[in-house]
Design a protein around this motif. Structure first.
Motif, PDB file in Angstrom:
ATOM      1  N   LEU A 106       0.826  -1.208   0.000  1.00 28.39           N
ATOM      2  CA  LEU A 106       0.000   0.000   0.000  1.00 28.39           C
ATOM      3  C   LEU A 106       0.860   1.258   0.000  1.00 28.39           C
ATOM      4  CD1 LEU A 106      -2.510  -0.971   2.850  1.00 28.39           C
ATOM      5  CD2 LEU A 106      -3.011  -0.922   0.410  1.00 28.39           C
ATOM      6  N   ILE A 107       0.193   2.383  -0.090  1.00 28.09           N
ATOM      7  CA  ILE A 107       0.824   3.653   0.233  1.00 28.09           C
ATOM      8  C   ILE A 107       0.928   3.666   1.753  1.00 28.09           C
ATOM      9  CG2 ILE A 107       0.508   6.145   0.290  1.00 28.09           C
ATOM     10  CD1 ILE A 107      -1.147   5.841  -2.297  1.00 28.09           C
ATOM     11  N   VAL A 108       2.128   3.873   2.272  1.00 32.23           N
ATOM     12  CA  VAL A 108       2.342   3.869   3.719  1.00 32.23           C
ATOM     13  C   VAL A 108       2.810   5.261   4.133  1.00 32.23           C
ATOM     14  CG1 VAL A 108       3.541   2.805   5.656  1.00 32.23           C
ATOM     15  CG2 VAL A 108       3.002   1.430   3.621  1.00 32.23           C
ATOM     16  N   LEU A 109       2.023   5.907   4.967  1.00 33.77           N
ATOM     17  CA  LEU A 109       2.377   7.238   5.462  1.00 33.77           C
ATOM     18  C   LEU A 109       3.035   7.142   6.833  1.00 33.77           C
ATOM     19  CD1 LEU A 109      -0.903   9.167   4.592  1.00 33.77           C
ATOM     20  CD2 LEU A 109       1.302   9.417   3.469  1.00 33.77           C
ATOM     21  N   SER A 110       4.080   7.905   7.013  1.00 32.82           N
ATOM     22  CA  SER A 110       4.632   8.019   8.360  1.00 32.82           C
ATOM     23  C   SER A 110       3.636   8.819   9.189  1.00 32.82           C
ATOM     24  CB  SER A 110       5.981   8.747   8.316  1.00 32.82           C
ATOM     25  OG  SER A 110       5.794  10.115   7.978  1.00 32.82           O
ATOM     26  N   GLN A 111       3.732   8.722  10.484  1.00 32.27           N
ATOM     27  CA  GLN A 111       2.802   9.465  11.334  1.00 32.27           C
ATOM     28  C   GLN A 111       2.952  10.970  11.138  1.00 32.27           C
ATOM     29  OE1 GLN A 111       2.191   8.282  15.319  1.00 32.27           O
ATOM     30  NE2 GLN A 111       1.581   6.229  14.695  1.00 32.27           N
ATOM     31  N   ALA A 112       4.176  11.432  10.964  1.00 29.46           N
ATOM     32  CA  ALA A 112       4.396  12.868  10.765  1.00 29.46           C
ATOM     33  C   ALA A 112       3.745  13.350   9.474  1.00 29.46           C
ATOM     34  CB  ALA A 112       5.893  13.176  10.753  1.00 29.46           C
ATOM     35  N   ASP A 113       3.921  12.595   8.375  1.00 27.57           N
ATOM     36  CA  ASP A 113       3.313  12.989   7.104  1.00 27.57           C
ATOM     37  C   ASP A 113       1.796  12.899   7.168  1.00 27.57           C
ATOM     38  OD1 ASP A 113       5.734  13.576   5.910  1.00 27.57           O
ATOM     39  OD2 ASP A 113       5.951  11.601   4.981  1.00 27.57           O
ATOM     40  N   ALA A 114       1.278  11.878   7.861  1.00 29.16           N
ATOM     41  CA  ALA A 114      -0.180  11.738   7.998  1.00 29.16           C
ATOM     42  C   ALA A 114      -0.761  12.929   8.764  1.00 29.16           C
ATOM     43  CB  ALA A 114      -0.526  10.427   8.699  1.00 29.16           C
ATOM     44  N   ARG A 115      -0.091  13.348   9.816  1.00 33.59           N
ATOM     45  CA  ARG A 115      -0.553  14.527  10.580  1.00 33.59           C
ATOM     46  C   ARG A 115      -0.579  15.773   9.699  1.00 33.59           C
ATOM     47  NH1 ARG A 115       2.475  12.482  14.869  1.00 33.59           N
ATOM     48  NH2 ARG A 115       1.157  11.874  16.582  1.00 33.59           N
ATOM     49  N   ARG A 116       0.509  15.971   8.935  1.00 35.30           N
ATOM     50  CA  ARG A 116       0.569  17.142   8.060  1.00 35.30           C
ATOM     51  C   ARG A 116      -0.542  17.112   7.012  1.00 35.30           C
ATOM     52  NH1 ARG A 116       4.179  18.504   4.843  1.00 35.30           N
ATOM     53  NH2 ARG A 116       5.045  16.507   4.288  1.00 35.30           N
ATOM     54  N   ALA A 117      -0.968  15.906   6.616  1.00 35.99           N
ATOM     55  CA  ALA A 117      -2.021  15.765   5.618  1.00 35.99           C
ATOM     56  C   ALA A 117      -3.414  15.838   6.243  1.00 35.99           C
ATOM     57  CB  ALA A 117      -1.853  14.446   4.865  1.00 35.99           C
TER      58      ALA A 117
END
Length: 193
Positions: A106-117
Protein backbone atom coordinates in the motif's frame (compact mmCIF):
# COMPACT_ATOMS: atom_id res chain seq x y z
CA UNK A 1 28.16 41.17 33.39
CA UNK A 2 29.95 38.11 34.67
CA UNK A 3 33.70 37.78 34.80
CA UNK A 4 33.58 35.29 31.88
CA UNK A 5 31.73 37.84 29.71
CA UNK A 6 34.23 40.57 30.62
CA UNK A 7 37.11 38.25 29.74
CA UNK A 8 35.50 37.36 26.39
CA UNK A 9 34.90 41.03 25.61
CA UNK A 10 38.51 41.89 26.53
CA UNK A 11 39.80 39.04 24.35
CA UNK A 12 37.62 40.19 21.43
CA UNK A 13 38.88 43.80 21.71
CA UNK A 14 42.52 42.65 21.81
CA UNK A 15 41.95 40.39 18.80
CA UNK A 16 40.22 43.20 16.89
CA UNK A 17 43.09 45.60 17.68
CA UNK A 18 45.67 43.03 16.55
CA UNK A 19 43.90 42.36 13.26
CA UNK A 20 43.17 46.06 12.70
CA UNK A 21 46.79 46.97 13.45
CA UNK A 22 48.04 44.36 11.00
CA UNK A 23 45.72 45.66 8.26
CA UNK A 24 46.77 49.28 8.85
CA UNK A 25 50.47 48.28 8.77
CA UNK A 26 50.00 46.19 5.62
CA UNK A 27 48.14 48.92 3.75
CA UNK A 28 50.14 51.94 5.06
CA UNK A 29 49.82 54.70 2.47
CA UNK A 30 47.37 52.64 0.39
CA UNK A 31 44.06 53.54 2.01
CA UNK A 32 42.17 53.48 -1.31
CA UNK A 33 43.41 49.96 -2.09
CA UNK A 34 42.43 48.78 1.40
CA UNK A 35 38.91 50.17 1.04
CA UNK A 36 38.49 48.57 -2.42
CA UNK A 37 39.60 45.15 -1.15
CA UNK A 38 37.42 45.45 1.94
CA UNK A 39 34.38 46.32 -0.20
CA UNK A 40 35.19 43.43 -2.56
CA UNK A 41 35.13 41.00 0.39
CA UNK A 42 31.87 42.53 1.66
CA UNK A 43 30.36 42.06 -1.81
CA UNK A 44 31.55 38.43 -2.01
CA UNK A 45 30.12 37.63 1.44
CA UNK A 46 26.83 39.39 0.61
CA UNK A 47 26.56 37.44 -2.67
CA UNK A 48 27.13 34.17 -0.81
CA UNK A 49 24.49 34.99 1.81
CA UNK A 50 21.95 36.13 -0.80
CA UNK A 51 22.71 33.07 -2.94
CA UNK A 52 22.20 30.73 0.01
CA UNK A 53 18.95 32.42 1.01
CA UNK A 54 17.68 32.01 -2.57
CA UNK A 55 19.20 28.59 -3.30
CA UNK A 56 15.82 27.22 -4.40
CA UNK A 57 16.06 29.48 -7.47
CA UNK A 58 19.46 28.10 -8.46
CA UNK A 59 18.85 24.43 -7.64
CA UNK A 60 16.81 23.95 -10.80
CA UNK A 61 19.74 25.17 -12.88
CA UNK A 62 22.49 23.33 -11.04
CA UNK A 63 20.80 20.08 -9.97
CA UNK A 64 18.61 18.15 -12.41
CA UNK A 65 15.01 17.62 -11.30
CA UNK A 66 14.53 14.32 -9.49
CA UNK A 67 11.07 13.96 -10.96
CA UNK A 68 9.23 15.16 -14.01
CA UNK A 69 5.72 14.59 -15.31
CA UNK A 70 4.91 14.88 -19.01
CA UNK A 71 1.52 16.06 -20.37
CA UNK A 72 0.33 12.45 -20.73
CA UNK A 73 0.87 11.90 -16.99
CA UNK A 74 3.96 9.71 -17.33
CA UNK A 75 6.30 10.19 -14.37
CA UNK A 76 10.09 10.02 -14.73
CA UNK A 77 12.15 9.64 -11.54
CA UNK A 78 15.92 9.86 -11.15
CA UNK A 79 17.76 7.65 -8.68
CA UNK A 80 19.01 9.63 -5.68
CA UNK A 81 22.58 9.53 -4.35
CA UNK A 82 21.64 6.59 -2.09
CA UNK A 83 20.36 4.54 -5.03
CA UNK A 84 16.64 4.98 -4.31
CA UNK A 85 13.81 6.40 -6.36
CA UNK A 86 11.82 9.11 -4.62
CA UNK A 87 8.69 10.95 -5.67
CA UNK A 88 6.92 14.07 -4.41
CA UNK A 89 3.15 13.86 -4.25
CA UNK A 90 0.29 15.92 -2.89
CA UNK A 91 -1.64 14.07 -0.18
CA UNK A 92 -4.86 15.86 0.73
CA UNK A 93 -3.28 18.90 -0.99
CA UNK A 94 -0.17 18.76 1.23
CA UNK A 95 3.27 17.95 -0.28
CA UNK A 96 4.72 14.63 0.90
CA UNK A 97 7.96 12.97 -0.22
CA UNK A 98 7.79 9.21 -0.82
CA UNK A 99 10.31 6.45 -1.29
CA UNK A 100 9.16 4.21 -4.16
CA UNK A 101 8.89 0.73 -2.62
CA UNK A 102 7.75 -2.12 -4.86
CA UNK A 103 7.86 -4.38 -1.80
CA UNK A 104 5.13 -2.38 -0.04
CA UNK A 105 1.55 -3.38 -0.79
CA UNK A 106 0.00 0.00 0.00
CA UNK A 107 0.82 3.65 0.23
CA UNK A 108 2.34 3.87 3.72
CA UNK A 109 2.38 7.24 5.46
CA UNK A 110 4.63 8.02 8.36
CA UNK A 111 2.80 9.46 11.33
CA UNK A 112 4.40 12.87 10.76
CA UNK A 113 3.31 12.99 7.10
CA UNK A 114 -0.18 11.74 8.00
CA UNK A 115 -0.55 14.53 10.58
CA UNK A 116 0.57 17.14 8.06
CA UNK A 117 -2.02 15.77 5.62
CA UNK A 118 -4.77 16.34 8.18
CA UNK A 119 -5.20 12.77 9.45
CA UNK A 120 -5.92 12.45 13.18
CA UNK A 121 -3.32 9.74 13.84
CA UNK A 122 -4.11 9.52 17.55
CA UNK A 123 -7.71 8.54 16.79
CA UNK A 124 -6.85 5.72 14.34
CA UNK A 125 -7.24 2.03 15.12
CA UNK A 126 -3.94 0.33 14.36
CA UNK A 127 -5.42 -3.14 13.92
CA UNK A 128 -3.56 -4.18 10.77
CA UNK A 129 -0.28 -6.08 10.91
CA UNK A 130 2.33 -5.98 8.15
CA UNK A 131 5.51 -8.02 7.80
CA UNK A 132 8.50 -5.83 6.97
CA UNK A 133 12.23 -6.31 6.72
CA UNK A 134 12.39 -5.06 10.33
CA UNK A 135 9.70 -7.46 11.59
CA UNK A 136 6.00 -6.98 12.12
CA UNK A 137 4.51 -3.50 12.40
CA UNK A 138 0.98 -2.33 13.14
CA UNK A 139 -0.85 0.01 10.80
CA UNK A 140 -4.22 1.69 10.36
CA UNK A 141 -5.96 1.82 7.01
CA UNK A 142 -7.19 5.25 5.86
CA UNK A 143 -8.94 6.73 2.84
CA UNK A 144 -7.17 9.78 1.41
CA UNK A 145 -9.33 12.61 0.09
CA UNK A 146 -6.86 13.21 -2.73
CA UNK A 147 -3.53 11.94 -3.97
CA UNK A 148 -1.69 13.60 -6.86
CA UNK A 149 1.56 13.27 -8.72
CA UNK A 150 1.75 16.13 -11.17
CA UNK A 151 -1.67 17.02 -12.58
CA UNK A 152 -3.11 13.49 -12.15
CA UNK A 153 -5.37 13.82 -9.08
CA UNK A 154 -7.09 10.73 -7.72
CA UNK A 155 -9.79 10.74 -5.06
CA UNK A 156 -10.55 8.19 -2.35
CA UNK A 157 -7.16 6.48 -2.44
CA UNK A 158 -6.60 3.72 0.15
CA UNK A 159 -3.44 4.10 2.21
CA UNK A 160 -2.11 3.09 5.60
CA UNK A 161 -0.54 4.93 8.50
CA UNK A 162 2.37 3.17 10.16
CA UNK A 163 2.17 2.84 13.95
CA UNK A 164 5.93 2.40 14.25
CA UNK A 165 8.85 4.67 13.49
CA UNK A 166 9.04 5.43 9.78
CA UNK A 167 11.36 8.15 8.50
CA UNK A 168 9.96 8.34 4.97
CA UNK A 169 6.53 7.54 3.62
CA UNK A 170 6.41 4.71 1.07
CA UNK A 171 4.73 4.59 -2.33
CA UNK A 172 3.68 0.97 -2.70
CA UNK A 173 2.05 -1.26 -5.29
CA UNK A 174 -1.54 -0.18 -4.63
CA UNK A 175 -0.65 3.09 -6.35
CA UNK A 176 2.12 1.87 -8.67
CA UNK A 177 -0.32 -0.67 -10.20
CA UNK A 178 -2.35 2.27 -11.54
CA UNK A 179 0.38 2.76 -14.14
CA UNK A 180 0.27 0.53 -17.22
CA UNK A 181 4.01 -0.01 -17.22
CA UNK A 182 7.03 0.61 -14.97
CA UNK A 183 10.41 0.80 -16.69
CA UNK A 184 13.79 1.06 -14.96
CA UNK A 185 16.68 2.13 -17.18
CA UNK A 186 19.94 2.58 -15.24
CA UNK A 187 19.30 5.59 -12.96
CA UNK A 188 15.84 6.38 -14.32
CA UNK A 189 12.41 4.96 -13.46
CA UNK A 190 9.53 5.73 -15.82
CA UNK A 191 5.95 5.23 -14.66
CA UNK A 192 3.82 5.09 -17.81
CA UNK A 193 0.08 5.78 -17.77
Amino acid sequence: MTSDNIFQLFYFVILLLAIGGSVVTLYRGQFGRMVRQFLAWVAICAALVIGYENKHIFEGWLIPAQQSVDPAGNVTLLRDTNGYFRVSAMVNEVPVDFLVDTGASLIVLSQADARRAGIAVDDLRYNGVASTANGEVRFAQVLLDSFAIGDAVERGVVASVNAGVLDTSLLGLSYLNRFSRIVIEKDRMILER
